[in-house]
Design an enzyme around this catalytic site. Sequence first.
Site, PDB file in Angstrom:
ATOM      1  N   HIS A 151      44.252 -20.741 -39.024  1.00 24.13           N
ATOM      2  CA  HIS A 151      45.184 -21.981 -38.931  1.00 24.13           C
ATOM      3  C   HIS A 151      44.620 -23.043 -37.942  1.00 24.13           C
ATOM      4  O   HIS A 151      43.333 -22.676 -37.285  1.00 24.13           O
ATOM      5  CB  HIS A 151      46.470 -21.270 -37.873  1.00 24.13           C
ATOM      6  CG  HIS A 151      46.083 -20.521 -36.796  1.00 24.13           C
ATOM      7  ND1 HIS A 151      46.017 -21.130 -35.718  1.00 24.13           N
ATOM      8  CD2 HIS A 151      46.153 -19.306 -36.284  1.00 24.13           C
ATOM      9  CE1 HIS A 151      45.624 -20.683 -34.481  1.00 24.13           C
ATOM     10  NE2 HIS A 151      45.835 -19.261 -35.180  1.00 24.13           N
ATOM     11  N   ASP A 196      47.924   1.212 -40.348  1.00 19.90           N
ATOM     12  CA  ASP A 196      47.016   1.959 -39.877  1.00 19.90           C
ATOM     13  C   ASP A 196      47.430   2.492 -38.543  1.00 19.90           C
ATOM     14  O   ASP A 196      47.443   1.841 -37.249  1.00 19.90           O
ATOM     15  CB  ASP A 196      45.706   1.252 -39.734  1.00 19.90           C
ATOM     16  CG  ASP A 196      44.541   2.200 -39.460  1.00 19.90           C
ATOM     17  OD1 ASP A 196      44.348   2.783 -38.584  1.00 19.90           O
ATOM     18  OD2 ASP A 196      43.695   2.353 -40.469  1.00 19.90           O
ATOM     19  N   SER A 255      43.687 -13.822 -35.516  1.00 18.13           N
ATOM     20  CA  SER A 255      43.845 -14.768 -36.377  1.00 18.13           C
ATOM     21  C   SER A 255      42.272 -15.084 -36.893  1.00 18.13           C
ATOM     22  O   SER A 255      41.364 -15.179 -36.164  1.00 18.13           O
ATOM     23  CB  SER A 255      44.329 -16.373 -35.748  1.00 18.13           C
ATOM     24  OG  SER A 255      45.497 -16.075 -35.088  1.00 18.13           O
TER      25      SER A 255
END
Length: 282
Positions: free
Chosen positions: A108, A229, A244
């Site tokens: 992003h 997980d 990110s």
Amino acid sequence: MGNVLQIDAELKNIVVRNEIDNSPFKIGDSLLKIENKSIDSFQDFISIVSILNNNESVNVLVKRDNSIFTLKCSKEILEKIRFNNLISGFATLTYINPVTNKFGAVGHPINIGNTKKIPIKSGYISCTNNLSIKKSSKGCVGCVSADKKFVIGDFHSNTNFGIKGNVSNLDLCSYKKYKVASLDEVKLGKAQIILQDTDNKCKKYNIEVVGIEKQRRPASKGIKIKIVDKELLRQTGGIVQGMSGTPIIQDDKIIGAISHALENNPAMGYAVHIKWMVEENS
């Protein structure tokens, strides 16, 4: 892929980092000129402010979002507000093109307040070790911190889907190569992410793709994911700041990169299609 990076950059402009009473400035405002004198460095800012008269109104040309306009304030306001042109933080390496040595990370844009895709003068990425993780919980997204080792690349490009630059100090021989998935190859169901662990190894963790947006043009949040997980959930509580850019693998192809967490359920989040990330400004 999956390496936790320290990202350091000098911005093209001096940026407002806090807000105070009776100030017209917003966080993220970029200072372009003071009394028609250009601000090209922090030293320019200090020099210009130092010669202003205390009792006079000061004209400051700023950029906010995509608008450029003049604000009026006092010298006292300029001395009290915190301005700087440096950023530092953590994110994850998404990919390196083994032919060109170009990399992509973050997933992003780097934003500050109202300023989207903050312009970068020069930036560097460094590999890290000694990871420390503050776990996410409902209503609170955690974060990763680490010790910086050494610089492995540089960047100037801050795009809608992360930063892009060149790797120059990293041996790629031990890295597994993955093909880039097309949009129609992404499917619901099992997938994995690759992420550096506390032992400084890049490890695969299980996730599920639970939603896919049929996007015809580049856009964010094209893939919705769920961390399943148990080991990763025990360590992180879900998605944390610093993840990110974490690459997502499905059927031995890279399909996307984590870009956002859901604050109220940090085990859930969004990813950008790898096609958009690789192709933007390429």
